[in-house]
Design an enzyme around this catalytic site. Sequence first.
Site, mmCIF file in Angstrom:
data_model
loop_
_atom_site.group_PDB
_atom_site.id
_atom_site.type_symbol
_atom_site.label_atom_id
_atom_site.label_comp_id
_atom_site.label_asym_id
_atom_site.label_seq_id
_atom_site.Cartn_x
_atom_site.Cartn_y
_atom_site.Cartn_z
ATOM 1 C CD GLN A 152 -3.036 0.942 2.242
ATOM 2 O OE1 GLN A 152 -3.200 -0.140 2.796
ATOM 3 N NE2 GLN A 152 -3.755 2.006 2.543
ATOM 4 C CB SER B 296 2.560 -5.077 3.649
ATOM 5 O OG SER B 296 1.419 -4.990 4.474
ATOM 6 C CG LEU B 297 -1.444 -5.277 -1.141
ATOM 7 C CD1 LEU B 297 -2.730 -6.053 -1.173
ATOM 8 C CD2 LEU B 297 -1.596 -3.899 -1.734
ATOM 9 N NE ARG C 45 -3.150 -7.726 4.956
ATOM 10 C CZ ARG C 45 -2.253 -6.812 4.616
ATOM 11 N NH1 ARG C 45 -2.554 -5.887 3.705
ATOM 12 N NH2 ARG C 45 -1.058 -6.798 5.177
ATOM 13 C CG HIS D 175 2.486 -4.382 9.209
ATOM 14 N ND1 HIS D 175 2.181 -5.692 8.903
ATOM 15 C CD2 HIS D 175 2.345 -3.678 8.051
ATOM 16 C CE1 HIS D 175 1.880 -5.776 7.609
ATOM 17 N NE2 HIS D 175 1.965 -4.566 7.086
ATOM 18 C CD GLN E 31 1.473 -9.481 5.680
ATOM 19 O OE1 GLN E 31 0.351 -9.023 5.859
ATOM 20 N NE2 GLN E 31 1.998 -9.633 4.475
#
Length: 346
Positions: free
Chosen positions: A18, A104-105, A129, A222, A271
């Site tokens: 992102q 991440s994503l 999410r 996170h 994660q």
Amino acid sequence: MSTAGIERGHCALLFPGQGSQYVGMGKDLYNTFPKSAKLAFDEADEAFNNGLLKLIFDGQQDKLKLTENAQPAILATSIAILRVLEDEFGFDVAKACTYTLGHSLGEYTALVATKSLTLHDAIKLVRLRGEAMTRSVADKGVSTSMSALVVRGDHLVQLEDAMDEIRASLPEGELVELANINSSFQVVISGTSKGVDHASRVLQSKKFAARAVDVPVSAPFHTSMMKEAADVMAEAFKNVQFREPVVDIVSNVTAKPYDNVSEIPLLLVQQTTATVEWQRSIKYCKDHDISDFLCFGPGKVLANLLKKEYPLDHIRSITSADDIKSQATDFRTIIAAASGTEPVRG
């Protein structure tokens, strides 16, 4: 995860997270490659229950950057680029790459790229999410933030140690954690606004960080504040089938490849609240003799991080139809090397 018996190209395939989104991304792909990019975008739009393409191609930036919109938009664009190379050039992830990884994503994008997760399921999952991440703190009545820090010199380890001390010293109700370790010179901290501000000032006063830049996001990603979102994803994964990836995926959490398929949803849940170990994930690749990186998706953040950290490596960023056309010879060479044939010229 076993990849025995498969002859592979020696490179890593990377997907962004992102923050790389922008209105109009992928529109040239959609118009130029109707048999590949258009089909991928249309499939993603259907999984989104329509409206995703309008957001990506002609929407407002403020709406596109909302977490529940940005995540499926970036994933769809990244996969559209990959589909063009697969369908138009014969690119085969299983043969061309040794490792795949996503920030991440982007780890969800890597799962789609390696045939572990369908594009349809991935779009639904990352939309959920994004919604769950925002909702985790929406009603808590607490101000939160994320801040990117430039790490001074070789002080990454000292900075990590200092963060442990800072975290333990905060008053009740305040929080700051390391959200991303992006490279030896960049980290992102996340938590309550007061906690992030305090940590930034302490790290700069200790000369571990040179400066801090606010990251405009809707939630403290996170961190342990994302526990509610992690629980939502754990429940959602019960209804999703993961397959064994055709190429090893380096996990954001462990900075090494998944051991088996059953580990995938467990690490994806972790994660959500854990530090993105990007610097160590790249180092895993480097420790296994990777010096060739393909960065697929909108923006050039991952490529720029790599170029600064490893200036002698071969790093390519593919973000548009023009990038694909200008690097066509490179792709043919990669494909030929993976298949053991001479590249097609012209």
